[in-house]
Design a protein around this motif. Structure first.
Motif, PDB file in Angstrom:
ATOM      1  N   GLY A 183      27.047  26.056  27.795  1.00 28.21           N
ATOM      2  CA  GLY A 183      27.387  27.253  27.038  1.00 28.21           C
ATOM      3  C   GLY A 183      27.318  28.490  27.919  1.00 28.21           C
ATOM      4  N   TRP A 184      27.602  29.635  27.327  1.00 26.74           N
ATOM      5  CA  TRP A 184      27.429  30.920  28.019  1.00 26.74           C
ATOM      6  C   TRP A 184      26.351  31.702  27.286  1.00 26.74           C
ATOM      7  CZ3 TRP A 184      32.410  34.151  29.390  1.00 26.74           C
ATOM      8  CH2 TRP A 184      33.160  33.459  30.357  1.00 26.74           C
ATOM      9  N   LEU A 185      25.365  32.150  28.054  1.00 27.06           N
ATOM     10  CA  LEU A 185      24.380  33.067  27.501  1.00 27.06           C
ATOM     11  C   LEU A 185      24.827  34.466  27.920  1.00 27.06           C
ATOM     12  CD1 LEU A 185      21.592  33.501  26.149  1.00 27.06           C
ATOM     13  CD2 LEU A 185      20.608  33.342  28.425  1.00 27.06           C
ATOM     14  N   ILE A 199      33.339  40.568  38.047  1.00 30.78           N
ATOM     15  CA  ILE A 199      33.098  39.526  39.053  1.00 30.78           C
ATOM     16  C   ILE A 199      32.955  38.191  38.322  1.00 30.78           C
ATOM     17  CG2 ILE A 199      31.615  38.660  40.908  1.00 30.78           C
ATOM     18  CD1 ILE A 199      30.551  41.499  41.332  1.00 30.78           C
ATOM     19  N   TYR A 200      33.846  37.259  38.620  1.00 31.77           N
ATOM     20  CA  TYR A 200      33.720  35.875  38.160  1.00 31.77           C
ATOM     21  C   TYR A 200      33.062  35.117  39.305  1.00 31.77           C
ATOM     22  CZ  TYR A 200      36.883  36.663  34.187  1.00 31.77           C
ATOM     23  OH  TYR A 200      37.445  37.096  33.015  1.00 31.77           O
ATOM     24  N   ALA A 201      31.857  34.578  39.067  1.00 33.46           N
ATOM     25  CA  ALA A 201      31.085  33.993  40.166  1.00 33.46           C
ATOM     26  C   ALA A 201      30.897  32.490  40.012  1.00 33.46           C
ATOM     27  CB  ALA A 201      29.709  34.671  40.234  1.00 33.46           C
ATOM     28  N   SER A 211      30.627  41.679  33.563  1.00 36.05           N
ATOM     29  CA  SER A 211      31.660  42.450  32.876  1.00 36.05           C
ATOM     30  C   SER A 211      31.051  43.755  32.369  1.00 36.05           C
ATOM     31  CB  SER A 211      32.260  41.607  31.748  1.00 36.05           C
ATOM     32  OG  SER A 211      33.297  42.312  31.093  1.00 36.05           O
ATOM     33  N   MET A 212      31.799  44.444  31.551  1.00 30.88           N
ATOM     34  CA  MET A 212      31.322  45.765  31.101  1.00 30.88           C
ATOM     35  C   MET A 212      32.040  46.170  29.829  1.00 30.88           C
ATOM     36  SD  MET A 212      33.494  47.827  33.949  1.00 30.88           S
ATOM     37  CE  MET A 212      33.143  46.588  35.176  1.00 30.88           C
ATOM     38  N   ARG A 213      31.521  47.160  29.160  1.00 32.38           N
ATOM     39  CA  ARG A 213      32.219  47.779  28.038  1.00 32.38           C
ATOM     40  C   ARG A 213      32.639  49.205  28.402  1.00 32.38           C
ATOM     41  NH1 ARG A 213      32.811  43.561  27.235  1.00 32.38           N
ATOM     42  NH2 ARG A 213      32.266  42.195  25.514  1.00 32.38           N
ATOM     43  N   SER A 218      26.864  47.394  30.314  1.00 33.30           N
ATOM     44  CA  SER A 218      27.287  46.193  31.042  1.00 33.30           C
ATOM     45  C   SER A 218      27.182  44.955  30.158  1.00 33.30           C
ATOM     46  CB  SER A 218      26.401  45.968  32.267  1.00 33.30           C
ATOM     47  OG  SER A 218      26.547  47.035  33.168  1.00 33.30           O
ATOM     48  N   ARG A 219      28.049  44.006  30.439  1.00 35.94           N
ATOM     49  CA  ARG A 219      28.017  42.721  29.737  1.00 35.94           C
ATOM     50  C   ARG A 219      27.950  41.635  30.815  1.00 35.94           C
ATOM     51  NH1 ARG A 219      26.660  40.084  25.212  1.00 35.94           N
ATOM     52  NH2 ARG A 219      28.238  38.756  24.292  1.00 35.94           N
ATOM     53  N   TYR A 220      26.911  40.813  30.770  1.00 34.12           N
ATOM     54  CA  TYR A 220      26.770  39.749  31.760  1.00 34.12           C
ATOM     55  C   TYR A 220      26.649  38.408  31.063  1.00 34.12           C
ATOM     56  CZ  TYR A 220      25.717  43.499  35.058  1.00 34.12           C
ATOM     57  OH  TYR A 220      25.795  44.624  35.842  1.00 34.12           O
ATOM     58  N   TYR A 221      27.168  37.366  31.697  1.00 37.18           N
ATOM     59  CA  TYR A 221      27.060  36.017  31.148  1.00 37.18           C
ATOM     60  C   TYR A 221      26.590  35.070  32.249  1.00 37.18           C
ATOM     61  CZ  TYR A 221      30.400  37.652  27.519  1.00 37.18           C
ATOM     62  OH  TYR A 221      31.039  38.332  26.511  1.00 37.18           O
ATOM     63  N   ILE A 222      25.817  34.051  31.864  1.00 33.74           N
ATOM     64  CA  ILE A 222      25.546  32.940  32.786  1.00 33.74           C
ATOM     65  C   ILE A 222      25.782  31.614  32.062  1.00 33.74           C
ATOM     66  CG2 ILE A 222      23.908  34.089  34.361  1.00 33.74           C
ATOM     67  CD1 ILE A 222      21.633  32.856  32.757  1.00 33.74           C
ATOM     68  N   PRO A 291      37.959  28.231  25.815  1.00 33.46           N
ATOM     69  CA  PRO A 291      36.707  28.645  26.451  1.00 33.46           C
ATOM     70  C   PRO A 291      36.918  30.069  26.972  1.00 33.46           C
ATOM     71  CG  PRO A 291      37.893  27.053  27.832  1.00 33.46           C
ATOM     72  CD  PRO A 291      38.650  27.161  26.555  1.00 33.46           C
ATOM     73  N   PRO A 292      35.885  30.917  26.967  1.00 35.38           N
ATOM     74  CA  PRO A 292      36.117  32.341  27.211  1.00 35.38           C
ATOM     75  C   PRO A 292      36.480  32.723  28.649  1.00 35.38           C
ATOM     76  CG  PRO A 292      33.780  31.900  26.893  1.00 35.38           C
ATOM     77  CD  PRO A 292      34.486  30.625  26.611  1.00 35.38           C
ATOM     78  N   THR A 293      36.438  31.787  29.564  1.00 39.32           N
ATOM     79  CA  THR A 293      36.563  32.106  30.986  1.00 39.32           C
ATOM     80  C   THR A 293      37.819  32.922  31.330  1.00 39.32           C
ATOM     81  OG1 THR A 293      35.686  29.872  31.198  1.00 39.32           O
ATOM     82  CG2 THR A 293      36.058  31.086  33.225  1.00 39.32           C
ATOM     83  N   GLY A 294      38.937  32.673  30.668  1.00 36.55           N
ATOM     84  CA  GLY A 294      40.160  33.420  31.004  1.00 36.55           C
ATOM     85  C   GLY A 294      40.353  34.664  30.167  1.00 36.55           C
ATOM     86  N   ALA A 295      39.386  34.985  29.285  1.00 35.22           N
ATOM     87  CA  ALA A 295      39.482  36.159  28.390  1.00 35.22           C
ATOM     88  C   ALA A 295      40.727  36.101  27.506  1.00 35.22           C
ATOM     89  CB  ALA A 295      39.444  37.451  29.217  1.00 35.22           C
ATOM     90  N   LYS A 296      40.985  34.939  26.946  1.00 31.53           N
ATOM     91  CA  LYS A 296      42.260  34.761  26.239  1.00 31.53           C
ATOM     92  C   LYS A 296      42.168  34.644  24.716  1.00 31.53           C
ATOM     93  CE  LYS A 296      45.169  35.234  29.371  1.00 31.53           C
ATOM     94  NZ  LYS A 296      44.964  36.674  29.418  1.00 31.53           N
ATOM     95  N   ASN A 383      49.042  35.138  34.376  1.00 32.62           N
ATOM     96  CA  ASN A 383      48.351  34.577  33.215  1.00 32.62           C
ATOM     97  C   ASN A 383      47.234  35.492  32.726  1.00 32.62           C
ATOM     98  OD1 ASN A 383      49.099  31.547  32.492  1.00 32.62           O
ATOM     99  ND2 ASN A 383      49.439  31.852  34.677  1.00 32.62           N
ATOM    100  N   TYR A 384      46.452  36.041  33.648  1.00 31.33           N
ATOM    101  CA  TYR A 384      45.282  36.839  33.251  1.00 31.33           C
ATOM    102  C   TYR A 384      45.708  38.128  32.550  1.00 31.33           C
ATOM    103  CZ  TYR A 384      40.516  38.625  33.411  1.00 31.33           C
ATOM    104  OH  TYR A 384      39.269  39.099  33.052  1.00 31.33           O
ATOM    105  N   THR A 385      46.761  38.760  33.064  1.00 28.86           N
ATOM    106  CA  THR A 385      47.179  40.033  32.457  1.00 28.86           C
ATOM    107  C   THR A 385      47.982  39.796  31.184  1.00 28.86           C
ATOM    108  OG1 THR A 385      49.135  40.088  33.858  1.00 28.86           O
ATOM    109  CG2 THR A 385      47.211  41.299  34.644  1.00 28.86           C
TER     110      THR A 385
HETATM  111  C1  DHB Z   1      34.349  39.244  28.841  1.00 35.32           C
HETATM  112  C2  DHB Z   1      34.375  38.002  28.296  1.00 35.32           C
HETATM  113  C3  DHB Z   1      35.128  37.027  28.902  1.00 35.32           C
HETATM  114  O1  DHB Z   1      35.180  35.805  28.375  1.00 35.32           O
HETATM  115  C4  DHB Z   1      35.856  37.277  30.044  1.00 35.32           C
HETATM  116  O2  DHB Z   1      36.566  36.278  30.618  1.00 35.32           O
HETATM  117  C5  DHB Z   1      35.837  38.524  30.576  1.00 35.32           C
HETATM  118  C6  DHB Z   1      35.073  39.522  29.970  1.00 35.32           C
HETATM  119  C7  DHB Z   1      33.523  40.303  28.206  1.00 35.32           C
HETATM  120  O3  DHB Z   1      32.887  40.020  27.176  1.00 35.32           O
HETATM  121  O4  DHB Z   1      33.501  41.424  28.722  1.00 35.32           O
END
Ligand code: DHB
Ligand code: FAD
Length: 389
Positions: A183-185, A199-201, A211-213, A218-222, A291-296, A383-385
């Protein structure tokens, strides 16, 4: 009660559809399960494609976004201690907009209030009924009273767990799904973001995302085990783990602070076919999850809304039903492309327990190709944009 389009779900998909219909003189009623404060307490997406931004502007809900948004013309991808940038601007003259889903939802609620459109909150047992007839309705309970909204069409915008998808006969729908074993925390903190861009790490210890708002939030996930509860992760433990997954120069720069929100999200790929049955049309997470990785996720929901809204306009204003008939096929063609991209980014950047060494080498080779090959970067940037509607 009677309306032209009954919308189940007052999340971003339902609200955006309602506003697009409103400015085109088509009535809607929104039936939402939760109180508005609850809907606005969920911290989710942050990255918007231009198609969604333009729709927000076209319904008059884009003013605050225009003032507060950040425009990102690229993303960083790190791998161990190295990092490269995929520059959308020089590659395809593209960008994405950083503006939180929570704020976008708030703006849509305000626009709906100003337009005087009906929204019922805290509705129980919403059920799409008689969808195969030309007199469908939504039944629900509101403040103890049984209610029915008769309509021409029902838009099922009620997210992954809502009732709309279940109204398509089980023998007539195919559900494709993949669950990921992690999962993502995520945390939100009132600290300045570590970098201008996201930064996608990818690291030996697993994936992380910075990430950020806005410039102060800031918004961070691991990536972490699915079974972990957010309570298990104290703030210090989170910051420590995040830093270990970033290149040293980024880890050294991170401003840490108290988290103001902490939540766990499972990762899933899911598509329901078809996205329409009779007079019921599914939009957004009701029909598909990425899955949220591509922000889609939110952006794909907006794509569905675009197709459905146009089809409804042609129906009401031009007496043309071709687009309603083609809705599912058209929406799914785009949905599968965003599925592919989200699956690709997820597989590229996450670590799996017991992952075969060969697959890890494939990730390494793919990251190396992406770091140095313009064509590979163009595919990612496109794809990302956001793919065109
Ligand atoms: C955010 C979430 C995502 O899944 C992503 O790929 C990029 C940013 C966010 O919550 O800021
Ligand atoms: P939802 O937001 O789920 O809204 C559905 C609504 O229906 C809800 O308000 C719900 O209360 C209501 N509902 C449910 N059941 C019923 C019922 N029985 N009766 C009435 N109403 C009901 N996407 C992106 O594009 N970019 C990102 O950067 C991004 N990041 C994300 C990060 C995380 C951690 C997560 C979890 C998601 C992210 N997403 C992202 C995905 C995005 O948040 C979703 O795809 C988006 O919320 C989908 O909108 P929706 O309106 O279809 O569904």
């Amino acid at each position: 009660m009677r309306t032209q389009v009954a919308i189940i779900g007052g999340g971003p998909a339902g609200l955006l559809l309602g506003q697009l219909l409103r400015v085109n003189d088509i009535d809607s009623i929104i039936i939402e399960r939760h109180a508005r404060e609850h809907v606005l307490s969920r911290i989710r997406a942050g990255i918007l494609e231009t198609g969604l931004v333009n729709m927000m502007k076209s319904v008059g809900a884009g003013n605050r976004m225009e003032r507060e948004k950040l425009v990102h013309t690229g993303v960083n991808i790190s791998h161990g201690n190295t990092m490269f940038r995929v520059d959308f601007k020089s590659l395809i003259n593209g960008h994405v907009t950083v503006y939180g889903q929570t704020e976008l939802t708030r703006d849509l609620y305000e626009a709906r209030d100003s337009a005087g459109c009906a929204t019922y909150h805290e509705c129980e047992d919403a059920t799409p009924c008689d969808i195969e007839t030309d007199r469908p309705y939504v039944a629900f309970r509101h403040k103890g009273a049984e209610r029915k909204v008769y309509c021409d069409f029902i838009a099922g915008c009620d997210g992954f767990y809502g009732p709309s998808r279940q109204a398509i006969p089980v023998e007539s729908r195919i559900e494709y799904s993949k669950t990921y074993p992690f999962g993502w925390l995520g945390i939100l903190s009132e600290t300045p973001p570590v970098a201008e861009d996201l930064i996608y790490a990818s690291s030996k210890r697993g994936f992380a995302l910075c990430s950020m708002r806005n410039r102060h939030l800031s918004r961070y996930y691991i990536q972490c085990p699915l079974a972990d509860s957010p309570d298990k992760w104290g703030d210090d433990m989170f910051w420590d783990e995040l830093k270990r997954r970033l290149p040293d120069f980024a880890a050294d720069k991170i401003a840490t602070g108290k988290s103001i929100e902490k939540s766990m999200a499972p990762l899933r790929s899911f598509v329901c076919e078809p996205m329409n049955w009779g007079r019921l049309y599914l939009c957004g997470d009701a029909a598909h999850i990425v899955p949220p990785t591509g922000a889609k996720g939110l952006n794909t929901a907006a794509g569905d809304v675009h197709y459905l809204f146009n089809a409804l306009c042609w129906h009401y204003h031009d007496n043309d039903n071709e687009s309603l008939l083609a809705y599912s096929k058209k929406a799914l063609a785009r949905v599968w492309k965003t599925q592919r991209f989200s699956w690709w980014m997820t597989n590229l950047l996450h670590r799996l327990d017991g992952q075969p060494e060969f697959e890890r080498m494939m990730q390494k080779a793919e990251l190396s190709l992406l770091s140095e090959n313009r064509a590979a970067q163009e595919v990612m940037a496109t794809n990302y944009t956001g793919m065109p509607y």
